[in-house]
Design a protein around this motif. Structure first.
Motif, mmCIF file in Angstrom:
data_model
loop_
_atom_site.group_PDB
_atom_site.id
_atom_site.type_symbol
_atom_site.label_atom_id
_atom_site.label_comp_id
_atom_site.label_asym_id
_atom_site.label_seq_id
_atom_site.Cartn_x
_atom_site.Cartn_y
_atom_site.Cartn_z
ATOM 1 N N GLY A 59 0.811 -1.203 0.000
ATOM 2 C CA GLY A 59 0.000 0.000 0.000
ATOM 3 C C GLY A 59 0.851 1.263 0.000
ATOM 4 N N ARG A 60 0.271 2.370 -0.461
ATOM 5 C CA ARG A 60 1.022 3.613 -0.605
ATOM 6 C C ARG A 60 0.193 4.803 -0.148
ATOM 7 N N GLU A 61 0.892 5.777 0.401
ATOM 8 C CA GLU A 61 0.366 7.124 0.607
ATOM 9 C C GLU A 61 1.235 8.042 -0.239
ATOM 10 N N GLU A 62 0.660 8.741 -1.179
ATOM 11 C CA GLU A 62 1.455 9.551 -2.094
ATOM 12 C C GLU A 62 2.097 10.736 -1.375
ATOM 13 N N ALA A 63 3.335 11.052 -1.776
ATOM 14 C CA ALA A 63 4.068 12.190 -1.230
ATOM 15 C C ALA A 63 4.770 12.907 -2.363
ATOM 16 N N VAL A 64 4.860 14.208 -2.239
ATOM 17 C CA VAL A 64 5.531 15.006 -3.262
ATOM 18 C C VAL A 64 7.035 14.849 -3.159
ATOM 19 N N SER A 65 7.557 14.828 -1.919
ATOM 20 C CA SER A 65 8.995 14.687 -1.716
ATOM 21 C C SER A 65 9.248 14.027 -0.376
ATOM 22 N N LEU A 66 10.504 13.631 -0.159
ATOM 23 C CA LEU A 66 10.897 13.028 1.111
ATOM 24 C C LEU A 66 11.789 13.964 1.908
ATOM 25 N N GLU A 67 11.718 15.265 1.630
ATOM 26 C CA GLU A 67 12.397 16.241 2.467
ATOM 27 C C GLU A 67 11.695 16.298 3.823
ATOM 28 N N PRO A 68 12.461 16.470 4.918
ATOM 29 C CA PRO A 68 11.861 16.402 6.261
ATOM 30 C C PRO A 68 10.627 17.270 6.445
ATOM 31 N N ALA A 69 10.682 18.543 6.054
ATOM 32 C CA ALA A 69 9.532 19.431 6.261
ATOM 33 C C ALA A 69 8.319 18.947 5.483
ATOM 34 N N ALA A 70 8.542 18.447 4.255
ATOM 35 C CA ALA A 70 7.438 17.954 3.438
ATOM 36 C C ALA A 70 6.818 16.700 4.046
ATOM 37 N N ILE A 71 7.647 15.849 4.636
ATOM 38 C CA ILE A 71 7.139 14.626 5.261
ATOM 39 C C ILE A 71 6.256 14.979 6.451
ATOM 40 N N VAL A 72 6.706 15.895 7.291
ATOM 41 C CA VAL A 72 5.917 16.288 8.465
ATOM 42 C C VAL A 72 4.573 16.869 8.027
ATOM 43 N N ARG A 73 4.599 17.742 7.017
ATOM 44 C CA ARG A 73 3.339 18.328 6.533
ATOM 45 C C ARG A 73 2.437 17.245 5.939
ATOM 46 N N GLY A 74 3.045 16.342 5.170
ATOM 47 C CA GLY A 74 2.247 15.328 4.494
ATOM 48 C C GLY A 74 1.627 14.312 5.432
ATOM 49 N N ALA A 75 2.260 14.063 6.568
ATOM 50 C CA ALA A 75 1.748 13.060 7.502
ATOM 51 C C ALA A 75 0.531 13.547 8.273
ATOM 52 N N VAL A 76 0.347 14.866 8.328
ATOM 53 C CA VAL A 76 -0.812 15.415 9.037
ATOM 54 C C VAL A 76 -2.087 14.944 8.339
ATOM 55 N N GLY A 77 -2.970 14.363 9.109
ATOM 56 C CA GLY A 77 -4.230 13.897 8.555
ATOM 57 C C GLY A 77 -4.215 12.471 8.055
ATOM 58 N N MET A 78 -3.017 11.844 7.953
ATOM 59 C CA MET A 78 -2.966 10.438 7.544
ATOM 60 C C MET A 78 -3.507 9.547 8.658
ATOM 61 N N GLN A 79 -4.135 8.480 8.271
ATOM 62 C CA GLN A 79 -4.684 7.534 9.229
ATOM 63 C C GLN A 79 -3.734 6.351 9.387
ATOM 64 N N PHE A 80 -3.133 6.216 10.564
ATOM 65 C CA PHE A 80 -2.266 5.074 10.847
ATOM 66 C C PHE A 80 -2.189 4.875 12.353
ATOM 67 N N ASP A 81 -1.800 3.662 12.744
ATOM 68 C CA ASP A 81 -1.738 3.293 14.159
ATOM 69 C C ASP A 81 -0.318 3.254 14.697
#
Length: 347
Positions: A59-81
């Motif tokens: 499974g995948r969650e799409e991300a624009v980049s793997l830069e630290p700031a982008a990862i933190v922003r992108g993880a907001v709202g993701m559903q995971f345990d």
């Protein structure tokens, strides 16, 4: 524990980073999936390309980049345990911000920055708790090759590999990383095939490797050279080989699992601690791509691997002792224990 926990994997990958982070995370994800977890990767384009080749079912969650700031922003709202990190650019601040109180594991090799998470996995053979004393806050440490995430097909061939080691060298495996830093694969293949006329070569690299076009032309007129692109049968290739010239990343533990006598080429500074420890234990010969006499050093170690049966026997015995290939299952069980304890604590 949650019956089917959703575990997010954040692993770095790409032309400059390589594919090792994604590959070992994929191995751990599959071990967790065997226990009922639903694993998904934060997949920027370079990671998605690796998953397309080696983990299309993941499974995948799409991300624009793997830069630290982008990862933190992108993880907001993701559903995971729970979350697993394998990204040297992230430290405790990002780990804590993304996990947000959920169980987390950090896969690391550096011991050089503050880390979050309840578990830290470092497969380095010389790593000790002291190395992490100033970098963790109460995390459990999973240290050493016994926790190295190795694909299960390697352990499945271990006894067969032990039985076939010790004969003459007829086949050399050359696997210097999917991204083929600075075209090192062509450099190594050209040198070895000029000096080993009766030996066959299995050459493994990624579809974007700079050496690929030239090696494809070489293979077209030299039947000894077999080029494998994005190989899905690495365990079989490792079993079939008599010796290897390999990169210093996570594939080290695959070769150790099958007792393959190897020369390890250090391609990045962060690979030196593990390389040094392997050399000290006589589990690998080591050469550095950055050293001025690399070609001469390659000649020396390749001759030793091919001609010195006693050396090969020592390398096989030491590497088999270091790693049994069952680390992914051990790491998965340890992480599931954390999830179970967390679920009980929330009741």
């Amino acid at each position: 524990m949650i019956l089917r926990p959703r575990i997010l994997f954040i692993a770095n990958g790409g032309p400059t980073v390589g594919g090792g982070h994604v590959m070992r995370s994929l191995t751990l994800a599959r071990a967790l999936a065997q226990h009922g977890a639903d694993c998904v990767f934060l997949a920027a384009p370079p990671v998605a390309a690796i998953l397309d080749a080696f983990g299309p079912e993941m499974g995948r969650e799409e991300a624009v980049s793997l830069e630290p700031a982008a990862i933190v922003r992108g993880a907001v709202g993701m559903q995971f345990d729970a979350v697993v990190f394998d990204h040297y650019g992230l430290s405790r601040a990002e780990h804590d911000a993304i996990a947000a109180g959920r169980p987390a594991m950090v896969i690391d090799d550096l011991a050089n920055r503050p880390l979050g998470g309840a578990l830290v996995l470092d497969p380095g053979p010389a790593r000790t708790e002291t190395d992490y004393a100033e970098w963790i806050d109460g995390a459990r440490l999973l240290l050493g090759p016994q926790y190295a995430p190795v694909r299960p097909e390697f352990a499945a061939l271990r006894e067969q590999a032990i039985d076939r080691r010790g004969g003459p060298v007829r086949r050399i495996l050359i696997a210097l990383g999917m991204t083929d830093v600075d075209g090192v694969t062509s450099r190594v293949v050209d040198r070895l095939r000029q000096r080993n006329g009766e030996i066959d070569f299995d050459v493994v690299l990624g579809s974007g490797a700079p050496s690929l076009p030239g090696l494809a032309r070489v293979a077209a007129h030299d039947p000894r050279v077999n080029v494998h692109v994005d190989a899905l049968n690495m365990a079989e290739l490792t079993l079939a080989a008599d010796v290897a010239i390999g990169a210093g990343g996570s594939t080290v533990w695959e070769r150790c699992t099958l007792g393959l006598p190897s020369a390890l080429v250090v391609l990045a500074e962060n690979q030196w601690p593990a390389a040094k420890a392997l050399a000290e234990r006589e589990a690998a010969l080591v050469i550095d791509i950055a050293q001025g006499d690399f070609d001469a050093a390659l000649d020396r170690v390749s001759v030793k691997l091919v001609k010195d049966a006693a050396c090969r026997a020592r390398l096989t015995a030491a590497s088999l002792e270091l790693c049994d290939g069952l680390g992914a299952e051990r790491a998965a069980e340890a992480f599931l224990e954390v999830l179970s304890a967390g679920a009980k604590g929330r009741r």
